[in-house]
Design a protein around this motif. Structure first.
Motif, PDB file in Angstrom:
ATOM      1  N   LEU A 180       0.824  -1.208   0.000  1.00 28.96           N
ATOM      2  CA  LEU A 180       0.000   0.000   0.000  1.00 28.96           C
ATOM      3  C   LEU A 180       0.861   1.262   0.000  1.00 28.96           C
ATOM      4  CD1 LEU A 180      -2.878   1.159   0.147  1.00 28.96           C
ATOM      5  CD2 LEU A 180      -2.686   1.084   2.647  1.00 28.96           C
ATOM      6  N   LYS A 201      -1.058   5.370 -10.361  1.00 32.69           N
ATOM      7  CA  LYS A 201      -1.782   4.505  -9.426  1.00 32.69           C
ATOM      8  C   LYS A 201      -2.816   3.618 -10.109  1.00 32.69           C
ATOM      9  CE  LYS A 201      -1.118   7.462  -5.369  1.00 32.69           C
ATOM     10  NZ  LYS A 201      -0.135   8.329  -6.030  1.00 32.69           N
ATOM     11  N   TRP A 212       2.286   1.698  -3.416  1.00 26.39           N
ATOM     12  CA  TRP A 212       1.224   2.169  -4.309  1.00 26.39           C
ATOM     13  C   TRP A 212       0.982   3.665  -4.098  1.00 26.39           C
ATOM     14  CZ3 TRP A 212      -3.796   3.992  -3.091  1.00 26.39           C
ATOM     15  CH2 TRP A 212      -4.626   4.196  -4.195  1.00 26.39           C
TER      16      TRP A 212
END
Length: 428
Positions: free
Chosen positions: A21, A30, A24
């Motif tokens: 996460l 994204k 990301w």
């Protein structure tokens, strides 16, 4: 092997999710999260770890690895004794009252780097290392979708190190995409060089069972982790899967003697750099601790840089699977690895008494520490990559700090994968 899954394993699973996460969140695009690459890369890590530690027959392989590394260490000691006599571990001319004082880092650990560097160059010249790299390149090509020069670069990075792997694919550097350049930076920081692996084993041998197997596994599994996190942060826009992997290389030696000579010279440069960095970094830490010593005691103990780093990195240590009671020590090791070097971190880890840290925590920290992702590597990578790709130097400088984060988190991802597997895999 009994299958038991406890809260600490779920804790590591949470760490895997958080690391993905975070990367990301740093992504340049994204909308292009590589789902299949994530499954493939983590699957490769799990498969390798199970292959090395969960299969009963793998004990033979691990024993062979340990025996081989011990043989290299013993052979190196013969050379050191011939050159340095009793200072290199030979017969002592006086009564020894403190055996531990005979361990001198510069004379016991660094010479191994010379021998491994020379041996690696010889194995490259003889074609043995090329076959091994080709096998890993095939795995990376089929299972995590690498193609072209990137598969060769990543597979060679495991054994020859960061900048050296670029020399192997020098003919293709001008064809690398932005994502591939970033991937090579990240993988280079997530991995270590073959010339340093045996040195790590020597440092950890007394506190970590199967140290040779764990160090080898850590060096290998961090490669797919680095590829994954690099592709999340800087997604690839060009499809390279159809490109055939070309294993030809510009790295060549004229003869076996030439390989040993040049390998030794390269090893000397690496060993001297490590020695110089350690002298400076340890001295700077001592200097900072002297300054911090003027502050009021914190928790009844003096304020030190190790304790500060421990606090900063404690949450990350917990996320990768370390119990909260040991997370502060784990965070300190992680912080030392990033700010100083993995050598200093391994020395600190080896100095922790066996009774003060559980075997599972020590194993997880070994994987999290086994990588070149530290502030000093930023300069080394920028200089090496910039010299080989001068026309892309501004681009490299723009990616280098992000690559440090990616490389550091890649080793933490490997550690979290190790922690997510049942403890029985490691005989705990």
């Amino acid at each position: 092997m009994p299958f038991h899954y406890g809260p600490e394993n779920l804790q590591s699973l949470l760490g895997i999710a958080v690391i993905l996460l975070v990367c990301w969140g740093l992504s340049e695009n994204k909308k292009r999260f590589p789902v299949f690459l994530a499954l493939g890369a983590i699957g490769v890590q799990v498969a390798l770890i199970l292959l090395l530690f969960a299969i009963p027959q793998s004990r033979v392989l691990l024993d062979g690895i340990s025996a081989g590394m011990s043989a290299l260490s013993d052979a190196t000691s013969h050379g050191m004794q011939f050159v340095f006599g009793y200072m290199g571990g030979g017969t002592q001319p006086y009564q020894v009252t403190n055996e531990g004082a005979l361990f001198v880092f510069a004379l016991r650990v660094l010479p191994l780097i010379l021998v491994i560097a020379a041996l690696s160059a010889l194995l490259w010249h003889l074609g043995v290392l090329k076959v091994i790299i080709r096998a890993f390149g095939f795995v990376f090509e089929k299972l995590i979708g690498l193609g072209g020069a990137s598969a060769l670069g990543v597979s060679s990075n495991i054994f020859v190190g960061n900048v050296e792997s670029l020399i192997i694919i020098r003919a293709y550097l001008d064809k690398l995409t932005r994502s591939e350049v970033f991937m090579m930076l990240v993988v280079g920081m997530a991995n270590v060089a073959g010339s340093t692996m045996v040195a790590y084993v020597l440092i950890l041998n007394d506190v970590l069972p199967n140290a040779g197997g764990h160090i080898l596994a850590a060096a290998i599994v961090s490669a797919p982790a680095g590829v994954l996190l690099a592709r999340i942060i800087v997604p690839e826009t060009v499809d390279r899967k159809a490109e055939k992997v070309d294993y030809s290389s510009s790295l060549k030696y004229d003869s076996a003697v030439d390989a040993v000579s040049k390998g030794t010279a390269d090893g000397m440069m690496v060993a001297m750099n490590i020695a110089a960095i350690l002298v400076v970094m340890v001295s700077l830490v001592a200097l900072v601790n002297m300054v911090l010593g003027g502050l009021p005691n914190w928790g009844g103990q003096p304020v030190t840089i190790e304790r500060i780093l421990g606090v900063i990195f404690t949450p990350l240590a917990w996320l990768i699977g370390i119990p909260w009671a040991e997370a502060s020590k784990g965070g300190s090791i992680l912080g030392i690895k990033m700010v100083l070097t993995e050598f200093v971190a391994f020395l600190k880890l080896a100095a922790i008494p066996l009774a003060d840290m559980t075997p599972r925590t020590r194993i997880i920290l070994t994987y999290a520490t086994c990588g070149f992702a530290n502030i000093g590597s930023v300069g080394i990578s920028a200089a090496g990559f910039g010299a080989l790709m001068p026309q892309r130097r501004p681009e490299i400088l723009g990616l280098i700090w992000k690559a440090l984060v990616g490389g550091f988190l890649a080793t933490c991802l490997s550690a979290a994968v190790v922690g997510a597997l049942p403890n029985a895999v490691y005989g705990l």
